[in-house]
Design a protein around this motif. Sequence first.
Motif, short mmCIF file in Angstrom:
data_model
loop_
_atom_site.label_atom_id
_atom_site.label_comp_id
_atom_site.label_asym_id
_atom_site.label_seq_id
_atom_site.Cartn_x
_atom_site.Cartn_y
_atom_site.Cartn_z
N LEU A 44 78.52 39.15 6.72
CA LEU A 44 79.73 39.87 8.06
C LEU A 44 77.41 40.95 8.65
O LEU A 44 77.11 41.34 8.78
N ARG A 53 77.88 43.06 12.60
CA ARG A 53 78.94 43.58 14.16
C ARG A 53 77.57 43.89 14.43
O ARG A 53 77.23 45.30 14.13
N ALA A 70 78.63 39.33 17.43
CA ALA A 70 78.69 39.82 15.37
C ALA A 70 78.67 38.18 15.25
O ALA A 70 78.26 37.21 15.85
N THR A 129 80.07 35.62 11.64
CA THR A 129 79.62 35.98 10.08
C THR A 129 79.56 34.89 9.34
O THR A 129 79.81 33.78 9.67
#
Length: 492
Positions: free
Chosen positions: A104, A106, A328, A330
């Motif tokens: 992840l 961010r 972001a 993922t």
Amino acid sequence: MARKHSDRDRRNEGGELTPVKFSRLTRRGVLLGLSLPQLITLGAGVLSVVGALYAGGGVLLAYTAPVWLACAVLTWVPIGGRKLIEWVPVAFRWVWRVTGGQLLYRRTVVKPRPAGTLALPGDAASLREFLDPETGAAMIHDPHANTLTAIIGLSHPAFVLLDPGEQERRVTAWGRVLATACRSGRVARLQVTERTLPDSGTGLAEWWAEHGTDDGSWTATTYSELIERAGPAGERHATTLSLALDMKNSSRQIRTAGGGLRGAAAVLRQEMTTLVAALHAADLTPSEWLTPGEVAVILRGAYDPAIAATLERHGELGRDLAAAGPVAVTESWDHLRSDSAHHAVLWISEWPRSLVYPGFLAPLLLSTGIQRTFSLVCTPIRSDQAARDIRKKKTEYISDAAQRAKIGQIEDASQTAEYHDVLQQEADLTAGHGVLRYTGLISVSAPSIDELEAAVSAVEQAAIQASCETRRLVGQQAQAFAVAALPLARTV
């Protein structure tokens, strides 16, 4: 993930296209076609069998059956084109990244980034921006790989529409461009990136403003409305060429030029000048070297395709390289999710094994309705290093053939073909041609998972029409996407 192929000068007095042939992907191992992990696993299985026979006979052999059966399965059973033992490090690294929370990304909005850094996730976060004071070009410094990269845009006529004689001449000229990079010894990599982008309509609007007659008539009004509606729904292709300087091999020249990034920039400018001259000689039209704002638009558009057309339509938006990265990201096992799209990266694991003509990639590059980026990373090999590698391969092939003859194993056609490829590379190198290692990657993007899977299937079918074999990279999609979709001349 690499393959060697020599850029041979093609001579054809009849003006016809000359077919070419790629070297095969070497699948040889350390001994009898087995890789080092396979030999270790096989050795462990053999030791367990021998130890059981000496210690307890058949009873102990039955007790140790799970051990040697597992070793046999890991050694010989393939999944997805790899043996099971070769998946072990991939799975281990994936588990380590999952437990470490590295899937992840961010962006920290309230915390400013250090000046000169690129807002990119993963290992690309170490990249640094350097603005060349003389050319105004954005140079990307990779401190880990010790490279400095500059990017230039290319425009060219439609290759498939040219007559065979002109196609042959352009292929030969492009071979000279690659040969120039090989002879320098200071070029770490060349990356050719071809992207399909949603057209913002600015090209049609500019053409109408320059060539059209907007006199208020019904015809002019209808034509203007048609351009306004059709422009954003269109598709265009953009090509860039990235040049990466090997700062380690160029250390002496860099010190002579003043040292540091300024000295490296001076050395890179010399290579840039040589490359531009070679591109002009190949009848390619290079643009100016990309500025930080232009590189920022490319990076932002790769992670956020929905905003790409808007950024091009408004020339002052999104031009900050320090804020061009994603908000972001993922990562999953076989795909990637960024700001406004899902992505998947395919690796061209096999180039055509038979003779093909230079336009063999047309089904892949001319496919419509799919947002994808095709990247070809060319790594020049120094002539002395290439000669050592070829001698080593010849010795290994001959010794393996002798071992197979001793145990009565039959020589198959693929091993013979690989040996002939090595001999051909040796002949090309002796004739003075350069040797490059090619890596082909395709990044496919779509707004949703279902659309992504459909687009990946279409690209795989187009690759089959181009006589290429593709594999979907797993467990490394984020790193592969940074290489395939960004023109930063990096490797995966």
